[in-house]
Scaffold this active site. Structure first.
Site, PDB file in Angstrom:
ATOM      1  N   ASP A  15       0.954  -1.097   0.034  1.00 28.65           N
ATOM      2  CA  ASP A  15      -0.023   0.126   0.086  1.00 28.65           C
ATOM      3  C   ASP A  15       0.954   1.158   0.089  1.00 28.65           C
ATOM      4  O   ASP A  15       1.796   1.341   0.906  1.00 28.65           O
ATOM      5  CB  ASP A  15      -0.831  -0.148   1.255  1.00 28.65           C
ATOM      6  N   ASP A 109      -2.932   2.463  -6.001  1.00 20.66           N
ATOM      7  CA  ASP A 109      -1.916   2.692  -5.083  1.00 20.66           C
ATOM      8  C   ASP A 109      -1.802   1.461  -4.140  1.00 20.66           C
ATOM      9  O   ASP A 109      -1.242   1.305  -3.093  1.00 20.66           O
ATOM     10  CB  ASP A 109      -2.220   3.849  -3.944  1.00 20.66           C
ATOM     11  N   GLU A 110      -2.574   0.337  -4.307  1.00 19.57           N
ATOM     12  CA  GLU A 110      -2.434  -1.016  -3.667  1.00 19.57           C
ATOM     13  C   GLU A 110      -2.640  -2.137  -4.482  1.00 19.57           C
ATOM     14  O   GLU A 110      -3.190  -2.221  -5.261  1.00 19.57           O
ATOM     15  CB  GLU A 110      -2.985  -0.920  -2.499  1.00 19.57           C
TER      16      GLU A 110
END
Length: 360
Positions: A15, A109-110
């Site tokens: 993350d 983003d993850e």
């Protein structure tokens, strides 16, 4: 580092830390150390991301921008630049791919990574997570946090444990002890409503949920009760899915000013065009169901959907169905709306679709 038992998956959840805001601070030195809010200013805007400096004031993603401004008048508002964020996200994905092909992105983003076998022959999942985070720092000048565990939901919980710029390992032998004191809201699928229902049973922690037993949970919640019991035991057999097929495409927009239902036509036509264009990129798969979403001025969300006998074959057909769905909204004409969205769902391959009925 630790050794995993044979047959146990090694899952890493990576993350990026305050991703959009961190990209802005990286690219503009004047923003570093300052409370940065990635959002357009205005009454209709919501926060896309907040730097850690802004979070100390209580600012969070999805918060109305006006509230963020009140919480921190000195915050620096930066309009989002998704082209830049996507470019950085691609860089990060390339780093992931050096270690495994089993990558399940959740957002820009993850992502989940299955590193049970890794391409670099590193000794442990911990070593893989460390190598990935080091490469992200060196090549993007950003930081990421990671969680390492035997399954996806545990890895996701673990990645939040040492944020920012840290990692945490949940060893298989420690799973039950790790979960026991956590609030039930940490479990996937346990939202505010379910949290309240469990509280009514005197269940606030995962340990209390486990102690309630399978039979009691099944009597109260049916099949979901069994799932809750499995989660309380740390059991989750969902594999990392590296190529999840699209199930829905959609587009939505927030009006500059609240409008009545009859004034949503132009927006519905425009958003249907966006959804249709996205659906055409699916190649041999078509969306069978048209979905209309509306949000009232007081934030009540309405959805209507229709699945015709055969999938829509033109934009005009999608628009016609969406407008027909709008006619099914039975709220008073005076009600005003702040958002509308149009989507296509229930995607199937063309060879899975029912045959088109004949003319005769």
């Amino acid at each position: 580092m630790f050794s995993w038992e044979a047959g146990v998956r090694k899952i890493v959840h990576v993350d990026m830390d305050a991703f959009y805001a961190s990209v802005e601070q990286r690219d503009d030195a004047s923003l570093r150390g300052r409370p940065v809010v990635v959002a357009w200013r205005g009454a209709r805007s919501v926060v896309c991301a907040a730097s850690y400096e802004a979070r100390t004031f209580g600012i969070r993603s999805a918060m109305p921008a006006l509230r963020a401004e009140k919480l921190c008048p000195q915050a620096v508002f930066v309009p989002p630049d998704f082209v830049r964020y996507k470019a950085v996200s691609r860089q990060v994905r390339e780093i992931f791919a050096r270690h495994t092909d089993l990558i399940e992105p959740l957002s820009l983003d993850e992502a989940y990574l299955d590193v049970t076998r890794n391409k670099q022959d590193l000794a442990s999942a911990t070593a893989v997570a460390t190598a990935i985070r080091d490469a992200i720092r060196e090549e993007t000048r950003l930081t990421a946090s990671a969680g390492i565990a035997p399954n996806k939901f545990l890895a996701k919980i673990a990645s939040d444990w040492r944020k920012p710029d840290g990692q945490y390992v949940i060893k298989p032998a420690r799973v039950l002890d790790f979960l026991a004191p956590l609030p039930v809201a940490k479990l996937p699928g346990v939202g505010k409503v379910m949290e309240g229902k469990l509280a009514d049973l005197g269940i606030q922690t995962v340990g209390q949920l486990r102690a309630h037993g399978l039979q009691g949970l099944e009597r109260r919640f049916g099949r979901w009760g069994r799932r809750l019991h499995e989660l309380s035991q740390g059991i989750d057999e969902h594999a990392v899915e590296s190529e999840r097929p699209t199930t829905q495409v959609s587009a939505e927009d927030t009006f500059a000013q609240d409008v009545t239902l009859e004034h949503t036509t132009e927006a519905i036509e425009r958003l249907a065009a966006k959804a249709w264009a996205a659906a055409q990129r699916e190649g041999d798969r078509s969306g069978r169901t048209v979905v209309l979403k509306l949000k009232t001025a007081d934030f009540r969300i309405l959805t209507r959907s229709h699945t015709p006998p055969t999938p829509p074959t033109s934009l005009q057909e999608v628009v016609a169905i969406a407008l027909d769905l709008r006619s099914r909204v039975e709220l008073p004409a005076r009600v005003r709306y702040r958002l509308v969205g149009v989507g296509l769902a229930n995607f199937r391959r063309h060879d899975e679709l029912p045959p088109q009925p004949g003319l005769f």
